[in-house]
Enzyme design. Sequence first.
Site, PDB file in Angstrom:
ATOM      1  N   HIS A 111       0.836  -1.207   0.000  1.00  0.00           N
ATOM      2  CA  HIS A 111       0.000   0.000   0.000  1.00  0.00           C
ATOM      3  C   HIS A 111       0.870   1.256   0.000  1.00  0.00           C
ATOM      4  O   HIS A 111       0.804   2.033  -0.930  1.00  0.00           O
ATOM      5  CB  HIS A 111      -1.010   0.026   1.153  1.00  0.00           C
ATOM      6  N   ASP A 170      -5.144  -7.880  -3.525  1.00  0.00           N
ATOM      7  CA  ASP A 170      -5.503  -7.703  -2.124  1.00  0.00           C
ATOM      8  C   ASP A 170      -6.832  -8.365  -1.773  1.00  0.00           C
ATOM      9  O   ASP A 170      -6.927  -9.575  -1.669  1.00  0.00           O
ATOM     10  CB  ASP A 170      -5.499  -6.210  -1.796  1.00  0.00           C
TER      11      ASP A 170
END
Length: 434
Positions: free
Chosen positions: A260, A311
Amino acid sequence: MNYWCERAWLPEGVVAGVLVHVGDDGRITEVSISDSPPPGAQRLNGIVLPGFANAHSHAFHRALRGRTHADGGTFWTWRQAMYQLAERLTPDSYLKLATAVFAEMAVTGISCVGEFHYLHHGPGGTPYADPNEMGHVLREAAAAAGIRITLLDTCYVAGGIGTELEGTQLRFSDGDATRWAARVSGLKSDNVMRVGAAIHSVRGVPREQLADVAAVDGPLHVHLSEQPAENEACLAAYGMTPTALLAEAGVLSPRTTAVHATHLTEHDRALLGGSTTTACFCPTTEADLADGIGPARELFDAGSPISLGSDQHVVIDPLVEVRALEHGERLRTGQRGRFSPEELLAAATAAGHACLGWPDAGRIAVGAPADLVAVGLDSLRTAGSRPEQVLLSANSSDVDSVIVEGRVVATRGRHATLGEVGPLLADVMGELWR
């Protein structure tokens, strides 16, 4: 088996009439030029890309797709739905779910997945008879789907900075990093699975235990600064950002991947780039969870390779993730062409494989695994596209053939051994949510 590619994206660029020779071990033995397919070679139309790497996956999150949008909320309210799902899973149901999810990845051209694995134990945190049962389930699922896996076994021993675990979180914990490492030592790498490690986050692993996790061999991944609240809590507790805390503990390195990396200071970017820590962006998840848009180009320019992951699997489509990375940069900066097509391809292929511990994969070259993804150039989306710009027009519906280590895994969206993946997923979801 040899494969003749109408066009192939080689390290030097897009080349027409490429013959890829594959050895018995599934690796490329020769790459040559041929105007037409020789006898016995399988033809691959369109443009052939190297296999994609999904560098960040939580397989069980796939069951939340299309089920969390009714009431708005935040990342933190979404997390409560995720905990409710995690509470339902058993080794048997997780095997079915992960097999279907990895098959979904396979038909889109993904040849390797990095599974950020923290659902270790039974309800209440009680270990299974084999404490690595859930890890073995994930390996079995990847093998059934015909793709490689890097099991990023995750240390998760705190509910937040200075906060005890509670509820479903107890299933994630080994108690401390020492006991976590002892359990992980029972996992072994093989030709399907590489064993790596992960720090869930600076919220999930206390400061004094970070170095213990980093001491384990193999790829090392960590969720980093996905939410501003993480930064605020870390600054309040330690007087430094999460990135600075990881640097202090010796976590940042060329074998480390920061997932991220959204809310970073200029100093954070310098620390990540200076240590050649990879940054893994998950653009569709970061958009879905309203995380924000991270400084991908600045990190790349500072020295951090860029990789991509799906993800929580809002979609599983590496071509969409590639485009979302570039589009996020354009929205953030008001500039087009922040990443070249060549840089985008590297993020989706070679850089992702490297950060998962498969550094020889992700390219069509001698010695690499024969991972080939044929993308059509004549669809509603791609007709008229220049082959070298197809990453900015195609999606997974345009993936015609997928070969992993020389074996055909999928053709026109159908898995070679598991069949149609949609009904497989629907069956699993029906069982989970009944």
